[in-house]
Scaffold this motif. Structure first.
Motif, PDB file in Angstrom:
ATOM      1  N   LYS A  16       0.987  -1.372   0.093  1.00  0.00           N
ATOM      2  CA  LYS A  16       0.072  -0.063  -0.214  1.00  0.00           C
ATOM      3  C   LYS A  16       0.934   1.245  -0.009  1.00  0.00           C
ATOM      4  O   LYS A  16       2.063   1.089   0.412  1.00  0.00           O
ATOM      5  N   PRO A  17       0.441   2.107  -0.756  1.00  0.00           N
ATOM      6  CA  PRO A  17       1.485   3.568  -0.623  1.00  0.00           C
ATOM      7  C   PRO A  17       1.443   4.068   0.692  1.00  0.00           C
ATOM      8  O   PRO A  17       0.623   3.660   1.661  1.00  0.00           O
ATOM      9  N   LYS A  18       2.270   4.843   1.034  1.00  0.00           N
ATOM     10  CA  LYS A  18       2.579   5.331   2.299  1.00  0.00           C
ATOM     11  C   LYS A  18       1.652   6.322   2.471  1.00  0.00           C
ATOM     12  O   LYS A  18       1.121   7.002   1.583  1.00  0.00           O
ATOM     13  N   THR A  21       2.228   9.739   1.102  1.00  0.00           N
ATOM     14  CA  THR A  21       2.103   9.965  -0.222  1.00  0.00           C
ATOM     15  C   THR A  21       0.538  10.393  -0.444  1.00  0.00           C
ATOM     16  O   THR A  21       0.224  11.209  -1.111  1.00  0.00           O
TER      17      THR A  21
END
Lengths: 47, 193
Positions: A16-18, A21
């Protein structure tokens, strides 16, 4: 004891994106405004 | 079907100015898009960058009102991500780079072998000193030393060349080194760097 010799796979959770982000994208979206005037297009990015 | 409808509704809301709709869209599809990018590039940092660039394009297009694929939000975003992945590989093909990891750093193997200016100056000075010392040796000793050390000749060859016995050549070499040491001590020359 049986041993597990396979490599640990990346868990779905880790793909999963941070959070930072996503926060950046949301801030970018809030800051960006596009103003259209006749055939002209103005982009403003307010921080 | 319900989700597709919801996507289109959210997109419409976002275009109207509802920022919350974007957050819902990103959260809903982030995992699929992120996984898709990661499955191509296998690098979390690059995935993060491409993911970010993808949504910047999405935001720009939606804000400009250029979006016209109603009901197909996810495939549209996936296509943007796909194109950015291709761009990434094209860019790297033009400019390949090696990235060291924590365990392995290429610069521990590849180094600049050339001496820096300071070391080069010291090396030159040492060489000049040695040359002057050798010039101070008696002719017969200097001749043997040069043949042995600089011309890499064997003592047998040196003996033949100078028309003396091997023992004499060996003796001259020994005295040459003893005399060099004496001169170094006498003049207090440092020959190391």
């Amino acid at each position: 004891m049986e041993q597990i010799y396979t490599n640990e796979k990346l868990s779905a959770e880790s793909l999963k994106p941070k959070k930072s982000t996503i926060e950046f994208l949301l801030s970018y979206s809030k800051a960006l405004s596009v103003i259209k005037y006749k055939k002209l297009e103005f982009e403003t990015l307010l921080n | 079907m319900e989700q597709t409808l919801q996507d289109s509704v959210l997109v419409a809301d976002y275009i109207k100015g509802d920022e919350k709709a974007l957050e819902l869209l990103i959260n809903r599809h982030s995992h699929r898009i992120y996984s898709f990018i990661f499955s191509k590039v296998y690098d979390k940092d690059i995935t993060e960058d491409i993911f970010q660039d993808t949504f910047i394009k999405v935001i720009n297009t939606l804000k400009r009102g250029n979006y016209n694929e109603e009901g197909k939000f996810l495939p549209w975003v996936m296509r943007i991500a796909h194109n950015l992945v291709i761009d990434h590989f094209r860019k790297n093909a033009r400019m390949p780079k090696f990235e060291g990891s924590d365990d392995f750093n290429i610069f521990s193997i590849l180094g600049d072998q050339a001496l820096n200016i300071e070391k080069q100056i010291i090396k030159d000075q040492v060489e000049t000193d040695v040359k002057n010392l050798i010039d101070g040796l008696p002719d017969d000793q200097r001749e043997v030393l040069i043949m042995r050390m600089y011309k890499d000749m064997s003592f047998k060859e040196i003996a033949k060349h100078t028309d003396v016995s091997i023992n004499t050549a060996l003796g001259r070499m020994r005295y040459a080194i003893i005399n060099l040491r004496k001169m170094v001590e006498k003049n207090q020359i440092v020959l190391t760097n």
